[in-house]
Write an enzyme that holds these catalytic residues in place. Structure first.
Site, short mmCIF file in Angstrom:
data_model
loop_
_atom_site.label_atom_id
_atom_site.label_comp_id
_atom_site.label_asym_id
_atom_site.label_seq_id
_atom_site.Cartn_x
_atom_site.Cartn_y
_atom_site.Cartn_z
N ASN A 43 16.70 -14.21 -41.42
CA ASN A 43 15.75 -15.31 -41.57
C ASN A 43 15.16 -15.17 -42.97
OD1 ASN A 43 13.85 -17.32 -41.35
ND2 ASN A 43 12.42 -16.12 -40.10
N GLY A 44 15.16 -16.27 -43.75
CA GLY A 44 14.60 -16.21 -45.11
C GLY A 44 15.58 -16.86 -46.08
N LYS A 78 8.18 -24.70 -36.19
CA LYS A 78 6.80 -24.33 -35.87
C LYS A 78 6.15 -23.60 -37.04
CE LYS A 78 3.09 -23.85 -33.48
NZ LYS A 78 2.21 -25.05 -33.39
N HIS A 102 -9.03 -52.14 -50.39
CA HIS A 102 -8.38 -51.86 -51.70
C HIS A 102 -6.87 -51.81 -51.58
CE1 HIS A 102 -12.34 -51.11 -53.34
NE2 HIS A 102 -12.60 -50.36 -52.28
N GLU A 155 4.90 -37.03 -36.19
CA GLU A 155 5.76 -35.85 -36.07
C GLU A 155 6.39 -35.70 -34.67
OE1 GLU A 155 4.14 -31.90 -36.44
OE2 GLU A 155 2.18 -32.54 -35.73
N ARG A 194 10.53 -22.64 -32.49
CA ARG A 194 10.47 -22.48 -33.96
C ARG A 194 11.32 -23.52 -34.66
NH1 ARG A 194 8.90 -17.27 -35.64
NH2 ARG A 194 10.28 -17.30 -37.41
N CYS A 241 14.17 -20.06 -38.70
CA CYS A 241 15.14 -19.25 -37.94
C CYS A 241 14.41 -18.26 -37.03
CB CYS A 241 16.02 -18.44 -38.90
SG CYS A 241 16.85 -19.46 -40.10
N TRP A 244 17.79 -22.43 -38.67
CA TRP A 244 17.19 -23.66 -39.20
C TRP A 244 17.75 -23.75 -40.61
CZ3 TRP A 244 13.40 -25.14 -42.93
CH2 TRP A 244 12.83 -26.39 -42.72
N GLU A 289 -5.09 -36.54 -39.37
CA GLU A 289 -4.53 -35.68 -38.33
C GLU A 289 -3.92 -36.51 -37.20
OE1 GLU A 289 -3.57 -32.82 -38.05
OE2 GLU A 289 -3.44 -32.44 -35.90
N LYS A 296 0.01 -36.35 -36.05
CA LYS A 296 0.43 -36.07 -34.67
C LYS A 296 1.43 -37.13 -34.20
CE LYS A 296 -0.49 -32.54 -33.92
NZ LYS A 296 -0.88 -32.07 -35.19
C1 AGP Z 1 1.21 -29.70 -37.35
O1 AGP Z 1 1.26 -30.32 -36.10
C2 AGP Z 1 2.56 -29.27 -37.87
N1 AGP Z 1 3.28 -28.51 -36.94
C3 AGP Z 1 2.48 -28.63 -39.24
O2 AGP Z 1 1.89 -29.58 -40.10
C4 AGP Z 1 1.67 -27.32 -39.33
O3 AGP Z 1 0.30 -27.58 -39.15
C5 AGP Z 1 1.88 -26.74 -40.74
O4 AGP Z 1 3.24 -26.47 -40.91
C6 AGP Z 1 1.07 -25.47 -40.99
O5 AGP Z 1 1.48 -24.47 -40.11
P1 AGP Z 1 0.57 -23.13 -40.03
O6 AGP Z 1 -0.78 -23.55 -39.50
O7 AGP Z 1 1.31 -22.20 -39.10
O8 AGP Z 1 0.45 -22.58 -41.43
#
Ligand code: AGP
Length: 609
Positions: free
Chosen positions: A100-101, A604, A505, A489, A27, A2, A74, A482, A486
């Protein structure tokens, strides 16, 4: 997560708040709303979906006021809907809140409140808060909020206004970020810096337990016991431009192309290749502290976790310190062996990821030395860790982390070499060699970015594939993970990262023409091994996209496509191989018409556990 915005001053509050919400879009959210005070009435506009729907509402029925709060939601409790969208009011429409929370005891509070509150209008935990404030209200909003907070369990960043006190905003924070922006004849609240940059760079980062009363020309911060807290006004160096796209189609593309500068900025005034020295101002490890370190835990989530996996190779090969790496959500529940000889490093771009913050607190509770690698000054994690090393990346707006990842790697290289230098596990000659390689990285990244379109040309062959395998070995195995993250997501294509040696394996059963394989095949001690893995894939009709070093003559005959990157030492290679992986995912996502900067279901910063 949020997003919260609040404004009081001489401008049109609905306009300022809406623009602030636009800057918090990255966000992640599913509905939004704004509340203002007009005359002695609350005016509220809410909508489901993107902010353009709220904009239509505001245009259909404009609201003009000098005080307002807004929210992008959110969903955590209750589906995305207009009824569940914030802001929420009490049943007399006198007090309105954005939050938010997560309030963990909201159901119990709701049960108690239902004796007085005829009907709850939403499924949210937030609504219980505003009814509680109303219950405690006796012509003093600040005091009513204080009393309410004492009954809440869980996390909150709150903004509250009341039609009977139209000249103030009350706000509070506990385990969810909240900032106060200090203007001239106007003041603001927001979930993060980027929302306020067009108006002010003077900000107060509220601490856990802070409750503040804000008028257009005054800010008073107290704690829950109503005693004054003095909070520093920080001047944020970022400018509004850094939070804009600067002509790029997406924030993600801009941030990929910013990496030569952000990597250099992260190294600047910290590495001295000619002397073989590293000097990280923020970390004052004494020799005896370092000798005491028996092991290192590196903890993070998602991309930050992958950066941690790379760091294991650096701490163990450069500084000879046993290193374990864990996802934060696992670390805190598996009873790790922690004591004052263990250095726990938490990695987080936002500095607000709830799981990572919880891991940091567990480490501190067990007497560990703690160090954070963060990109946001004043974030919760950076404030609670003993030491914090900042990546100097500027705001990362795209949900998919790119420049923060290479910034985290840059910090880990420096930290590992610094420890190696102090422990004398590397000779000065070796230190100079590695530091010189690092100093050349921004140039090499820049050189690769100049041929970024070659990645797009290859991506075009694969945009309709439904599955991908990413293979890597040794220090590039985390890069396979990684690269897969990418792609999945931002394009919603299933992708899996795997240690290349593991193919035989199990995963090799997946190989056919419909399962393309991205293989990181840079020159290394085990280059021949990855070539064998590529040959195993090809022998079964698979299609291979190799990432290889410039001048590699052999790879082209083994693969269907090759993305060449500038050569560098194997240990340094991840900070370069990350770039084609980011671009490959980006171009496929764009060709599929996905929402690159705000992928579905993602936020985010995940500030809930
Ligand atoms: C990565 O592209 C994602 N957005 C997500 O995995 C992110 O790295 C993860 O949520 C950690 O976020 P932070 O680095 O703000 O803790």
């Amino acid at each position: 997560m949020c997003g919260i915005i609040g404004y009081i001053g001489c401008q049109n509050a609905a306009d300022v708040v809406f623009k602030g919400l636009k800057r918090l879009e990255y966000r992640g959210y599913d509905s939004a709303g704004i509340a203002v005070i007009v005359g002695n009435k609350l005016q509220i506009r809410r909508s489901v979906g993107k902010l353009c729907n709220l904009e239509k509402e505001l245009k259909r029925d404009p609201i003009n006021s000098n005080i307002g709060i807004g929210h992008t939601r959110w969903a955590t409790h209750g589906k995305p809907s207009e009824e569940n969208a914030h802001p929420h009011t009490d049943s007399t429409n006198s007090i309105v809140i954005v939050h938010n929370g997560i309030i963990e005891n909201y159901a119990e509070l709701k049960l108690k409140l239902q004796k007085e509150v005829r009907k709850f209008s939403s499924e949210t935990d937030t609504e219980s808060i505003v009814h509680l404030i109303k219950k405690h209200y006796d012509k003093d909003l600040f005091k009513a909020v204080l009393k309410t907070l004492k009954e809440l369990k869980g996390s909150y960043a709150l903004g509250v206004i009341c039609k009977d006190e139209p000249n103030k905003i009350v706000c509070a924070r506990q385990d969810a970020p909240l900032i106060i922006g200090i203007g001239k004849g106007e003041n603001f609240i927001a979930s993060d810096v980027s929302a306020l940059l067009p108006y002010t760079r003077n900000m107060i980062f509220l601490e856990n337990g802070d409750v503040a009363e804000i008028t257009e020309d005054k800010v008073v911060v107290k704690n829950i016991e109503n005693s004054i807290q003095s909070r520093e006004i920080k001047n944020i160096k970022w400018n509004a431009m850094q939070s804009e796209k600067n002509g790029y189609k997406h924030f993600m593309l801009k941030e990929i192309f910013e990496q030569p500068r952000t990597i250099e900025d992260t190294f600047r005034d910290r590495i001295y290749p000619d002397d073989g020295k590293v000097c990280i101002e923020e970390v004052k490890f004494k020799e005896e502290d370092i000798i005491k370190i028996s092991s290192i835990y590196v903890v993070g989530c998602g991309t930050a976790y992958h950066a941690g996996l790379v760091s294991k190779f650096l701490f163990e090969n450069f500084a000879k310190i046993p290193t374990e790496v864990d996802v934060a959500s696992e670390f805190k529940y598996r009873n790790p062996i922690l004591n004052n000889k263990v250095l726990v490093i938490v990695v987080s771009q936002s500095g607000e990821t709830a799981d990572t913050l919880a891991a940091l607190r567990l480490a501190k509770k067990n007497g560990c030395q703690t160090l954070a690698v963060c990109n946001i000054v004043g974030s919760s994690i950076s404030r609670e860790a003993t030491y914090t090393i900042y990546t100097h990346c500027g705001p990362e707006i795209g949900v998919a982390s790119t420049k923060a990842f290479t910034g985290q790697l840059a910090v880990f290289y420096m930290l590992a070499l610094d420890l190696a230098s102090k422990k004398r596990t590397l000779t000065n000659k070796e230190l100079k060699r590695y530091l010189k390689e690092l100093w050349e990285v921004p140039l090499k990244v820049n050189k690769f970015l100049s041929i970024a379109e070659t990645v797009n040309d290859i991506a075009k062959f694969f945009e309709h594939k439904k599955n991908f395998l990413y293979l890597g070995r040794h220090v590039n195995y985390p890069l396979a993970l990684e690269g897969a993250l990418k792609l999945k997501e931002i394009s919603y294509i299933h992708a899996e990262g795997y240690a290349a040696g593991e193919m035989k394996h199990g995963p090799i059963a997946l190989i056919d023409e419909f399962m393309p394989v991205v293989a990181i095949a840079i020159k290394s001690k085990i280059y021949e091994k990855i070539i064998s893995n590529i040959e195993e894939v090809k022998a079964r009709g698979g299609v291979v996209i190799a990432i290889a070093h410039d001048g590699d003559k052999k790879i082209a005959s083994k693969s269907d496509h090759v993305i060449y990157v500038p050569s560098t030492d194997e240990f340094i290679s991840p900070i370069i191989t990350a770039i084609p992986l980011q671009l490959f995912a980006y171009y496929i996502s764009v060709s599929l018409g996905c929402d690159v900067d705000q992928p579905r279901n993602l936020a985010k910063s995940v500030t809930v556990e």
